[in-house]
Design a protein around this motif. Structure first.
Motif, short mmCIF file in Angstrom:
data_model
loop_
_atom_site.label_atom_id
_atom_site.label_comp_id
_atom_site.label_asym_id
_atom_site.label_seq_id
_atom_site.Cartn_x
_atom_site.Cartn_y
_atom_site.Cartn_z
N LEU A 91 0.83 -1.21 0.00
CA LEU A 91 0.00 0.00 0.00
C LEU A 91 0.86 1.26 0.00
O LEU A 91 0.51 2.26 -0.63
N ALA A 92 1.99 1.20 0.69
CA ALA A 92 2.86 2.36 0.77
C ALA A 92 3.46 2.73 -0.58
O ALA A 92 3.90 3.86 -0.78
N GLU A 93 3.49 1.78 -1.51
CA GLU A 93 4.05 2.03 -2.83
C GLU A 93 3.05 2.68 -3.79
O GLU A 93 3.41 3.12 -4.88
N LEU A 94 1.79 2.73 -3.39
CA LEU A 94 0.76 3.28 -4.28
C LEU A 94 0.91 4.79 -4.44
O LEU A 94 1.36 5.49 -3.53
N ASP A 95 0.50 5.28 -5.58
CA ASP A 95 0.38 6.72 -5.82
C ASP A 95 -0.97 7.15 -5.27
O ASP A 95 -2.00 6.98 -5.92
N VAL A 96 -0.98 7.68 -4.06
CA VAL A 96 -2.23 8.00 -3.39
C VAL A 96 -3.07 8.98 -4.20
O VAL A 96 -4.29 8.83 -4.31
N ASN A 97 -2.42 9.95 -4.81
CA ASN A 97 -3.17 10.96 -5.57
C ASN A 97 -3.77 10.40 -6.85
O ASN A 97 -4.61 11.06 -7.48
N GLY A 98 -3.36 9.20 -7.23
CA GLY A 98 -3.95 8.56 -8.39
C GLY A 98 -5.14 7.69 -8.06
O GLY A 98 -5.80 7.16 -8.97
N LEU A 99 -5.43 7.52 -6.78
CA LEU A 99 -6.57 6.71 -6.36
C LEU A 99 -7.86 7.50 -6.49
O LEU A 99 -7.86 8.74 -6.40
N PRO A 100 -9.01 6.83 -6.65
CA PRO A 100 -10.29 7.54 -6.77
C PRO A 100 -10.57 8.41 -5.55
O PRO A 100 -10.42 7.97 -4.41
N LEU A 101 -10.98 9.64 -5.80
CA LEU A 101 -11.31 10.57 -4.74
C LEU A 101 -12.74 10.31 -4.26
O LEU A 101 -13.66 10.16 -5.07
N VAL A 102 -12.92 10.25 -2.95
CA VAL A 102 -14.25 10.06 -2.37
C VAL A 102 -14.84 11.45 -2.11
O VAL A 102 -14.28 12.24 -1.34
N GLU A 103 -15.94 11.73 -2.73
CA GLU A 103 -16.56 13.04 -2.61
C GLU A 103 -17.36 13.16 -1.32
O GLU A 103 -17.83 12.18 -0.75
N GLY A 104 -17.50 14.41 -0.87
CA GLY A 104 -18.33 14.67 0.30
C GLY A 104 -17.66 14.28 1.60
O GLY A 104 -16.44 14.15 1.68
N SER A 105 -18.49 14.09 2.62
CA SER A 105 -18.00 13.73 3.96
C SER A 105 -18.74 12.50 4.45
O SER A 105 -19.68 12.59 5.25
N PRO A 106 -18.35 11.34 3.95
CA PRO A 106 -19.06 10.12 4.33
C PRO A 106 -18.84 9.77 5.80
O PRO A 106 -17.87 10.23 6.43
N ARG A 107 -19.75 8.96 6.33
CA ARG A 107 -19.55 8.42 7.68
C ARG A 107 -18.25 7.62 7.73
O ARG A 107 -17.91 6.92 6.77
N LEU A 108 -17.53 7.74 8.83
CA LEU A 108 -16.35 6.92 9.05
C LEU A 108 -16.71 5.75 9.95
O LEU A 108 -17.32 5.93 11.02
#
Length: 279
Positions: free
Chosen positions: A46-63
């Motif tokens: 996971l640390a090797e992933l390009d975080v900014n290339g991952l799908p952006l989650v819109e809004g403020s979902p429940r955590l």
């Protein structure tokens, strides 16, 4: 990395925070922030992933709770000498170990629901330790190698059931909603010194707890090693490590949750929680 789970209860998806504090979806890489996804090998991928290339989650979902499918929720009592004193109990010679039932786990901002007839429900800000590698009879020196990361825990406690109903602490610790965890799991590499983190808790805007992990009686390494002698710790297991002074039971006179209060709590670098208390 700051790993999290977001979405409706029971349908949470895995996510990660980007550099701007936005949620990015990890569903294409792991099915959940749980179990084998927390091993050193999986976290390295996971640390090797390009975080900014991952799908952006819109809004403020429940955590949701930042760890899913938790098999053991182990808790440590009286791990701060000043909290032991306010509780009228002796400083323990060995860690006090009890269970919080995994069914009590909820998201960091979900409501805390008091059990019917509750008269002494209380709060406790605590450092949570998430296991990342199976630990069995490990030494203190190697204990932290078995830790995936850390999180905030509110060890909500019903003191009457804990202390006055047969002296079995587990009774008062595991009611539904009594285990908010999150908002994030912060991986171990991002926490420079786990024994020097400030922690705090407010109820309705009043600061009750203001402490630091540096005053723990037993360190995280000591606790992981000790618990690994009692049980096999598995990836995704959570150990919550005790609370500093300032709990409701220790006030003069004692202050307990009635319903309607808002609890806010946090730990340096690990984020904040906020719960509304209701009956």
């Amino acid at each position: 990395m700051k790993l999290l789970r977001y979405g409706p209860e029971g349908q949470e998806k895995p996510g990660i925070l980007d550099g701007e504090g936005r949620i990015r979806d990890l569903s294409g890489h792991v099915s959940d922030i749980a179990g084998e996804a927390l091993t050193p090998e999986a976290l390295a991928e996971l640390a090797e992933l390009d975080v900014n290339g991952l799908p952006l989650v819109e809004g403020s979902p429940r955590l949701g709770a930042c760890v899913g499918q938790v098999r053991k929720f182990v808790a440590i009592g009286l791990n701060y000498a000043d909290h032991a004193a306010e509780s009228g109990m002796a400083v323990p010679a060995e860690p006090v170990v009890f269970n919080k039932w995994t069914s009590c786990i909820v998201g960091p901002n979900d409501d805390v629901v008091l059990p019917p007839g509750s008269v002494k429900s209380d709060w406790e800000v605590e450092l949570g330790v998430v296991i990342g590698k199976t630990a069995r009879q490990v030494s203190e020196a190697e204990a932290l190698d078995h830790v995936a990361g850390y999180c905030v825990v509110n060890d909500v406690s019903e003191r009457e059931w804990q202390l006055e109903r047969g002296n079995t602490w587990d009774k008062g610790k595991g009611f539904d909603t009594f285990g908010p965890i999150g908002p994030w799991l912060v991986t171990r590499d991002e926490v420079a010194d786990v024994q020097n983190l400030t922690m705090w808790l407010d109820v309705d805007g009043k600061r009750y707890q203001n402490g630091s992990t540096k005053t723990m009686i037993f360190t995280v390494a000591e606790l992981v090693a000790y618990c690994s002698r009692l049980m096999t710790l598995l990836p995704g297991d959570v150990i919550t490590t005790g609370t500093p002074p300032g709990v409701g039971m220790g006030q003069k006179p004692p202050v307990f949750l009635k319903g309607g209060e808002v609890i806010r709590l946090g730990i340096e670098g690990l984020g904040e929680q906020s719960q509304t208390v209701r009956r």
